[in-house]
Design a protein around this motif. Structure first.
Motif, PDB file in Angstrom:
ATOM      1  N   TRP A 139       0.804  -1.220   0.000  1.00  0.00           N
ATOM      2  CA  TRP A 139       0.000   0.000   0.000  1.00  0.00           C
ATOM      3  C   TRP A 139       0.843   1.278   0.000  1.00  0.00           C
ATOM      4  CZ3 TRP A 139      -4.481  -0.907   4.017  1.00  0.00           C
ATOM      5  CH2 TRP A 139      -5.322  -1.928   3.553  1.00  0.00           C
ATOM      6  N   ALA A 140       2.144   1.175   0.081  1.00  0.00           N
ATOM      7  CA  ALA A 140       3.006   2.362   0.133  1.00  0.00           C
ATOM      8  C   ALA A 140       2.733   3.266  -1.069  1.00  0.00           C
ATOM      9  CB  ALA A 140       4.475   1.947   0.163  1.00  0.00           C
ATOM     10  N   GLY A 141       2.590   4.552  -0.800  1.00  0.00           N
ATOM     11  CA  GLY A 141       2.337   5.527  -1.858  1.00  0.00           C
ATOM     12  C   GLY A 141       0.898   5.612  -2.319  1.00  0.00           C
ATOM     13  N   GLN A 142      -0.009   4.903  -1.662  1.00  0.00           N
ATOM     14  CA  GLN A 142      -1.425   4.884  -2.069  1.00  0.00           C
ATOM     15  C   GLN A 142      -2.333   5.546  -1.031  1.00  0.00           C
ATOM     16  OE1 GLN A 142      -2.506   3.940  -4.995  1.00  0.00           O
ATOM     17  NE2 GLN A 142      -0.533   3.203  -5.714  1.00  0.00           N
ATOM     18  N   GLU A 143      -1.801   6.465  -0.226  1.00  0.00           N
ATOM     19  CA  GLU A 143      -2.561   7.084   0.854  1.00  0.00           C
ATOM     20  C   GLU A 143      -3.915   7.622   0.365  1.00  0.00           C
ATOM     21  OE1 GLU A 143       0.693   7.432   0.434  1.00  0.00           O
ATOM     22  OE2 GLU A 143       1.500   6.701   2.322  1.00  0.00           O
ATOM     23  N   ASP A 144      -4.955   7.367   1.145  1.00  0.00           N
ATOM     24  CA  ASP A 144      -6.335   7.816   0.939  1.00  0.00           C
ATOM     25  C   ASP A 144      -7.081   7.050  -0.151  1.00  0.00           C
ATOM     26  OD1 ASP A 144      -6.061   9.796   2.949  1.00  0.00           O
ATOM     27  OD2 ASP A 144      -5.132  11.139   1.491  1.00  0.00           O
ATOM     28  N   ALA A 145      -6.420   6.177  -0.885  1.00  0.00           N
ATOM     29  CA  ALA A 145      -7.073   5.426  -1.958  1.00  0.00           C
ATOM     30  C   ALA A 145      -7.978   4.340  -1.395  1.00  0.00           C
ATOM     31  CB  ALA A 145      -6.022   4.797  -2.875  1.00  0.00           C
ATOM     32  N   ILE A 146      -8.893   3.893  -2.230  1.00  0.00           N
ATOM     33  CA  ILE A 146      -9.699   2.710  -1.944  1.00  0.00           C
ATOM     34  C   ILE A 146      -8.874   1.529  -2.458  1.00  0.00           C
ATOM     35  CG2 ILE A 146     -11.841   1.487  -2.467  1.00  0.00           C
ATOM     36  CD1 ILE A 146     -12.436   3.988  -0.942  1.00  0.00           C
ATOM     37  N   ALA A 147      -8.542   0.581  -1.584  1.00  0.00           N
ATOM     38  CA  ALA A 147      -7.733  -0.584  -1.951  1.00  0.00           C
ATOM     39  C   ALA A 147      -8.618  -1.829  -1.919  1.00  0.00           C
ATOM     40  CB  ALA A 147      -6.569  -0.752  -0.982  1.00  0.00           C
ATOM     41  N   THR A 148      -8.695  -2.519  -3.037  1.00  0.00           N
ATOM     42  CA  THR A 148      -9.522  -3.723  -3.147  1.00  0.00           C
ATOM     43  C   THR A 148      -8.647  -4.899  -3.550  1.00  0.00           C
ATOM     44  OG1 THR A 148     -11.417  -2.387  -3.817  1.00  0.00           O
ATOM     45  CG2 THR A 148     -11.538  -4.739  -4.284  1.00  0.00           C
ATOM     46  N   TRP A 149      -8.803  -6.006  -2.840  1.00  0.00           N
ATOM     47  CA  TRP A 149      -8.044  -7.210  -3.159  1.00  0.00           C
ATOM     48  C   TRP A 149      -8.779  -7.974  -4.244  1.00  0.00           C
ATOM     49  CZ3 TRP A 149      -3.390  -8.966  -2.845  1.00  0.00           C
ATOM     50  CH2 TRP A 149      -3.138 -10.320  -3.066  1.00  0.00           C
ATOM     51  N   SER A 150      -8.058  -8.389  -5.274  1.00  0.00           N
ATOM     52  CA  SER A 150      -8.634  -9.184  -6.363  1.00  0.00           C
ATOM     53  C   SER A 150      -7.697 -10.352  -6.654  1.00  0.00           C
ATOM     54  CB  SER A 150      -8.809  -8.323  -7.621  1.00  0.00           C
ATOM     55  OG  SER A 150      -7.544  -7.985  -8.157  1.00  0.00           O
ATOM     56  N   ALA A 151      -8.122 -11.222  -7.538  1.00  0.00           N
ATOM     57  CA  ALA A 151      -7.291 -12.372  -7.908  1.00  0.00           C
ATOM     58  C   ALA A 151      -5.948 -11.915  -8.480  1.00  0.00           C
ATOM     59  CB  ALA A 151      -8.024 -13.248  -8.910  1.00  0.00           C
ATOM     60  N   GLY A 152      -5.932 -10.720  -9.056  1.00  0.00           N
ATOM     61  CA  GLY A 152      -4.699 -10.191  -9.634  1.00  0.00           C
ATOM     62  C   GLY A 152      -3.895  -9.328  -8.689  1.00  0.00           C
ATOM     63  N   GLY A 153      -4.288  -9.251  -7.425  1.00  0.00           N
ATOM     64  CA  GLY A 153      -3.575  -8.427  -6.446  1.00  0.00           C
ATOM     65  C   GLY A 153      -4.370  -7.194  -6.061  1.00  0.00           C
ATOM     66  N   TRP A 154      -3.688  -6.218  -5.495  1.00  0.00           N
ATOM     67  CA  TRP A 154      -4.343  -5.002  -5.019  1.00  0.00           C
ATOM     68  C   TRP A 154      -4.694  -4.089  -6.181  1.00  0.00           C
ATOM     69  CZ3 TRP A 154      -6.405  -4.884  -0.486  1.00  0.00           C
ATOM     70  CH2 TRP A 154      -5.863  -5.641   0.538  1.00  0.00           C
ATOM     71  N   ARG A 155      -5.901  -3.523  -6.124  1.00  0.00           N
ATOM     72  CA  ARG A 155      -6.376  -2.516  -7.079  1.00  0.00           C
ATOM     73  C   ARG A 155      -6.628  -1.249  -6.267  1.00  0.00           C
ATOM     74  NH1 ARG A 155      -6.304  -5.184 -12.119  1.00  0.00           N
ATOM     75  NH2 ARG A 155      -6.786  -7.330 -11.671  1.00  0.00           N
ATOM     76  N   PHE A 156      -6.141  -0.120  -6.740  1.00  0.00           N
ATOM     77  CA  PHE A 156      -6.282   1.144  -6.019  1.00  0.00           C
ATOM     78  C   PHE A 156      -7.066   2.135  -6.869  1.00  0.00           C
ATOM     79  CE2 PHE A 156      -2.326  -0.811  -4.612  1.00  0.00           C
ATOM     80  CZ  PHE A 156      -2.522  -0.837  -3.248  1.00  0.00           C
ATOM     81  N   THR A 157      -8.006   2.819  -6.227  1.00  0.00           N
ATOM     82  CA  THR A 157      -8.787   3.847  -6.894  1.00  0.00           C
ATOM     83  C   THR A 157      -8.768   5.089  -6.022  1.00  0.00           C
ATOM     84  OG1 THR A 157     -10.247   2.122  -7.772  1.00  0.00           O
ATOM     85  CG2 THR A 157     -11.015   4.388  -7.935  1.00  0.00           C
ATOM     86  N   ALA A 158      -8.421   6.216  -6.621  1.00  0.00           N
ATOM     87  CA  ALA A 158      -8.418   7.482  -5.884  1.00  0.00           C
ATOM     88  C   ALA A 158      -9.851   7.954  -5.686  1.00  0.00           C
ATOM     89  CB  ALA A 158      -7.622   8.530  -6.654  1.00  0.00           C
ATOM     90  N   PRO A 159     -10.215   8.364  -4.472  1.00  0.00           N
ATOM     91  CA  PRO A 159     -11.584   8.828  -4.240  1.00  0.00           C
ATOM     92  C   PRO A 159     -11.783  10.233  -4.802  1.00  0.00           C
ATOM     93  CG  PRO A 159     -10.285   9.102  -2.263  1.00  0.00           C
ATOM     94  CD  PRO A 159      -9.399   8.417  -3.263  1.00  0.00           C
ATOM     95  N   LEU A 160     -13.017  10.546  -5.125  1.00  0.00           N
ATOM     96  CA  LEU A 160     -13.391  11.896  -5.552  1.00  0.00           C
ATOM     97  C   LEU A 160     -14.153  12.563  -4.416  1.00  0.00           C
ATOM     98  CD1 LEU A 160     -14.570  11.155  -9.193  1.00  0.00           C
ATOM     99  CD2 LEU A 160     -12.443  12.243  -8.465  1.00  0.00           C
ATOM    100  N   PRO A 161     -14.071  13.885  -4.299  1.00  0.00           N
ATOM    101  CA  PRO A 161     -14.799  14.571  -3.223  1.00  0.00           C
ATOM    102  C   PRO A 161     -16.285  14.210  -3.239  1.00  0.00           C
ATOM    103  CG  PRO A 161     -13.286  16.089  -4.276  1.00  0.00           C
ATOM    104  CD  PRO A 161     -13.286  14.822  -5.107  1.00  0.00           C
TER     105      PRO A 161
END
Length: 165
Positions: free
Chosen positions: A67-89
């Motif tokens: 998770w390093a460098g992904q602060e505030d993101a939504i982190a979802t675990w999938s079969a392919g590993g971590w997926r990160f999405t930046a939230p919108l206000p």
């Protein structure tokens, strides 16, 4: 035309693109994690050791490991590993462990407090903007100590609920 959507960077299918199903599936995984997100707990700085597929967290500041460098993101675990999405206000996420809503204001995740102009129940506004302080009763020719005590208790309750200053 860009290769991704402007808000959540969902990958577009492009003419002549090979393996379109990969791009389509990537977009579906992102949508699955960000549309009405339910987070397990957090924000958390360290990824869980054994997440189940589809489980989601909010990444806290000072994140470590994957998770390093992904602060505030939504982190979802999938079969392919971590997926990160930046939230919108304005994004709301349900915190399953705490049993409350978290709100992204563009800079920080809330601690369960939600911004609102008023509270409306069944069409009737029951709470609105904070009103000025109310003075305790004083003066008069007939003093009713019980009534004054009751009024002071009402004023204290209104103040403790933040309805008056």
């Amino acid at each position: 035309m860009s290769d991704a959507s402007p808000r959540f960077s969902l990958p577009f299918l492009l003419p002549g693109q090979a393996q379109k199903e990969m791009f389509h599936n990537e977009a579906l995984l992102t949508l699955d994690s960000i549309v009405h997100p339910v987070v397990e707990d957090g924000p958390s700085a360290a990824p869980p050791s054994a997440p189940a597929e589809g489980e989601t967290w909010i990444v806290a500041g000072g994140a470590t490991g994957a998770w390093a460098g992904q602060e505030d993101a939504i982190a979802t675990w999938s079969a392919g590993g971590w997926r990160f999405t930046a939230p919108l206000p304005g994004l709301l996420a349900w915190n399953r462990a705490a049993g409350l809503w978290l709100h992204w204001d563009g800079a920080n995740w809330s601690d369960g407090r939600l911004p609102a102009a008023a509270l409306v129940i069944d069409g009737d506004q029951v709470v609105g903007p904070r009103q000025p302080a109310i003075a305790s009763p004083s003066g008069g020719t007939t003093i009713d100590a019980e009534a004054r005590s009751a009024i002071d208790a009402l004023i204290a309750t209104l103040m403790s609920h933040g309805l008056i200053e």
